[in-house]
Design a protein around this motif. Structure first.
Motif: not given
Length: 799
Positions: A223-229
């Protein structure tokens, strides 16, 4: 457009423009121009050029400053950290050349106007001219700035992008790869933000990142913006899709769905929160739900294949889903730089031996095993404390960790998925890693001796102490061809893709029980009768396992079809022979909810097992779920190479009853190419072989059970172990007789068992009898193929 523009819209860029705008931006322009008509949606934007970077550097006299600082660092006068800090400070303090600033401002105004907004929110990303090359990924080496709004804020973010070319990790990485520190220029990509803060985002590869299996798309989602992945801050959902079936109408070839924890999500920050984005915890509902629907997974996978076909190589892509419109976008695409570069005809395999207790598990990265002492580091500020050759254990990594990751024997993290920074870098470095453990930093301690095993499938294991393990290198170029088919015995879907390079003739035995006991874990009758389940502890565990499934029986069908599909994918288009469930009653009772539905038998080995269960009212509805999973596997996912095998079928009359139930569930022999085999493991299968041959397309000899029942020996008895011999004359008579009788009806015969691996003379005997196929474990494949080849040559010389 000026003669020598310093800013170029994506619409005017192609992949040949890497020297001008770097790999990321050239690729974005290529997709906008060449793939938009094919359904690849790329958010609009523009790129600053390498010339703009050089002009900025020259007008602020930064080249000389950088050269001096790096020379001092290499001479040992200052640390890497100090050198990077001095260079970045100088760049951020620089002034924009008037022409560059004007072009950036004008391009931003035109982009905002194009999408109908006054001050468009944009993502600001770096794109180095030496980036995304075939021999270097530069994964996450420079900074990305999200939710940047306004001209002044954009210019500040662009300067920070320039400065990030000289982070500690970027300097170290270029040094490791042999790149000239001053020979790399930076382009900046400015791109409309997709409102994935309200939706989801992630990474996908058009190749399996662990085994190099080139027929799947791997998708991670959070979920949310991709920087976490990318940074490994969360453990994402994971999907795998079988590429060859994507173009076939009506098929839905998703072969893996794994729900991730998705602990936090990155969203736009409100005013006063200290930055343009912030991480917030996900809700229980978000953690329990997949980010993508099946239709969205298939849509992304199709886009991945379009991009791969266009570039002519496996690709690493980032995607985002707009939470307002639901539109899926591709926001980056670059060549995959690890598995796609593996060449040669050798296959190195690791095998775990004796080991201590499991202390932590997570997602395995790579297929190696390593030992070492734990070096537990909580923060990047303490990476100087890392001891070379240790097992790095930390919560998560980002590019700041790269200098120590290459000195580690293995890497273990609490968070992250297969496309996180830790996973990407460890693959490139050839260092085994286990990511997304959840508890590694809590259960492991500094200086603890451990073994990190990534050689046991999708799940990586951290064992206490130094385990025994072996390494074998197999030469794929030395495999002889044979007329007799040599196939594989595979049970674990998680390890199946490890063997995709073996030149096998298919899978001769895939055991359904492994998927049921390890992936499903629930007795099918407990799912069908959940309302009447008596054991409250089992009820709670089943509730947890089946969350997301309104129909608990669908959980069994779906998980079974998905699990088997991963083995079928490795075999395709060669056959995969799937043995129907062959648990004994005591084994069925060990499944959740099983004791309520299973009798206590004195001798389960020859009790209520195999075919006798499938038509019995006490289990028939459970067997119907197995049939529905097979039908989905063949007709919806697309693996019509899957053949079905009935185990422990004692009489032809029993065969008729089983075939009748299968036909009621749409599994009709000959329909849509379905072949149905029978196990030959009971003497009656040989005595009445002609009758069985009328009902089945083939026999598969289960040599262990056939030996046991022919000689009257309990194969598990230590007292009788010396008498148990599959090469005994009585057993060989059985094998030769069933082959002769079956061939008289043009019915195929195979054998699955270890004896051909252990005894070259047994393999030779089977060839002489005219066996059609031999199925063995993957580690025995080379040995058996050689035995069979020698036997065939000897037979041809004789005649």
């Amino acid at each position: 457009m000026p003669t020598d523009p310093q800013v170029i819209p994506f619409d005017d860029l192609r992949k040949e423009d890497i020297p001008l705008v770097g790999g990321k931006n050239a690729s974005l322009g290529e997709m906008v121009q060449a793939l938009g008509a094919k359904g690849i949606y790329v958010p609009p934007g523009f790129a600053t050029t390498a010339d703009a970077f050089r002009k900025f550097m020259d007008e602020n006299n930064l080249t000389e400053v950088i050269a001096t600082v790096l020379a001092d660092q290499q001479a040992g006068k200052i640390s890497l950290r100090k050198a990077g800090e001095k260079i970045r400070t100088a760049i951020i303090a620089g002034d924009w050349p008037a022409s560059t600033e004007n072009e950036i401002r004008q391009a931003y105004r035109e982009l905002s106007k194009r999408v109908g907004q006054t001050e468009l929110s944009v993502a600001v990303r770096s794109s180095a001219t030496a980036e995304d090359l075939p021999d270097a990924s530069f994964a996450g080496q420079q900074e990305t700035f999200l939710n940047v709004s306004g001209e002044d804020a954009l210019l500040v973010a662009c300067r920070k992008c320039y400065a990030s070319l000289f982070t500690d990790r970027a300097i170290s990485y270029r040094s490791m790869k042999g790149f000239d520190q001053l020979g790399v220029a930076l382009s900046i990509g400015v791109q409309q933000m997709v409102r994935s803060d309200l939706g989801g985002s992630g990474v996908m590869f058009s190749i399996d990142t662990e085994s190099g299996f080139d027929k799947v798309v791997l998708i991670n989602a959070a979920w949310g913006l991709g920087e976490n992945v990318v940074q490994g801050t969360v453990t994402p959902d994971e999907f795998q899709v079988y590429k060859p079936f994507l173009s076939q109408k009506g098929l839905r070839p998703i072969i893996e769905k794994k729900l991730g924890a998705k602990e936090v999500k990155l969203i736009y920050a409100s005013r006063g929160d200290g930055g343009p984005t912030r991480n917030v915890p996900t809700s229980k509902a978000e953690r329990a739900k997949f980010v993508l629907s099946d239709d969205e997974v298939l849509s992304l996978a199709r886009q991945a294949t379009i991009i791969e076909d266009h570039y002519g190589q496996p690709m690493d892509m980032e995607w985002a889903k707009d939470g307002i419109t639901g539109q899926l976008f591709i926001v980056q695409a670059r060549p995959e730089t690890v598995q796609s570069r593996i060449t040669g005809n050798s296959l190195k395999t690791f095998r775990i031996g004796r080991h201590g207790p499991v202390v932590s598990t997570g997602l395995s990265v790579g297929e190696q095993i390593a030992t070492g002492r734990v070096c537990l580091i909580e923060s990047a500020e303490d990476i100087d404390k890392f001891v070379d050759g240790s097992v790095l254990v930390t919560s998560t990594t980002d590019p700041d960790w790269t200098p120590v990751m290459k000195r580690a024997s293995a890497i273990v993290t609490d968070r992250g998925g297969r496309t996180s920074h830790a996973a990407i870098v460890s693959r490139e470095l050839g260092v085994p890693a286990i990511v997304g453990c959840g508890d590694a930093t809590h259960v492991l301690y500094d200086q603890q001796e451990v073994t990190v095993s990534c050689a046991e499938g999708d799940t990586g294991h951290v064992y206490d102490g130094y385990a025994e393990f072996s390494v074998e290198e197999l030469d794929l170029g030395q495999v002889p061809r044979t007329t007799t088919k040599v196939m594989l015995n595979l049970a674990n879907p998680a390890t199946a893709t490890r063997w995709w390079r073996l030149p096998a003739d298919g899978v001769g035995l895939a055991r359904m029980e492994f998927v049921i006991s390890n992936s499903i874990r629930v007795h099918p009758m407990a799912l069908l009768n959940f309302a009447n389940l008596e054991d409250q502890n089992d009820r709670q565990e089943i509730e947890a396992l089946t969350r997301g499934y309104d129909d608990k029986a669908e959980y069994f069908v779906d998980r079974l079809a998905l699990g088997i599909s991963r083995i079928a994918a490795v075999a395709y288009p060669n056959p995969m022979i799937l043995r129907l469930s062959d648990f004994k009653t005591n084994e069925y009772a060990d499944l959740l909810g099983g004791r309520q539905f299973e009798p206590a038998e004195a001798n389960p080995m020859i009790g209520w097992r195999g075919a006798s269960r499938y038509y019995d009212p006490a289990y028939r509805d459970g067997f119907r779920l197995e049939c529905r999973a097979i039908r989905r596997l063949r007709e919806e996912i697309g693996f019509n190479n899957v053949l079905v095998m009935v185990p422990f079928c004692r009489t032809p009359e029993e065969a008729d009853r089983v075939l009748e139930v299968m036909a009621e569930e749409g599994l009709v022999r000959g329909k849509n190419g379905l072949e149905i085999y029978v196990m030959c493991e009971v003497p009656s299968n040989v005595i009445l072989a002609e009758e069985f041959a009328k009902r089945f397309d083939g026999f598969s000899i289960g040599s262990n059970d056939l030996t046991q029942l022919t000689l009257g020996i309990d194969r598990d008895s230590e007292k009788l172990a010396m008498l148990f011999d599959e090469r005994h004359d009585a057993v060989q008579w059985m094998i030769r007789t069933v082959i002769e009788k079956a061939h008289a009806f043009d019915t195929k015969v195979g054998l699955c068992g270890q004896a051909p691996s252990n005894y070259p003379d047994f393999a030779r005997t089977l060839v002489e009898f005219g066996i059609d196929s031999i199925s063995v474990t993957p580690d025995s494949f080379f040995k058996v193929r050689k035995h069979v080849s020698d036997a065939e040559l000897a037979l041809s010389d004789r005649f």
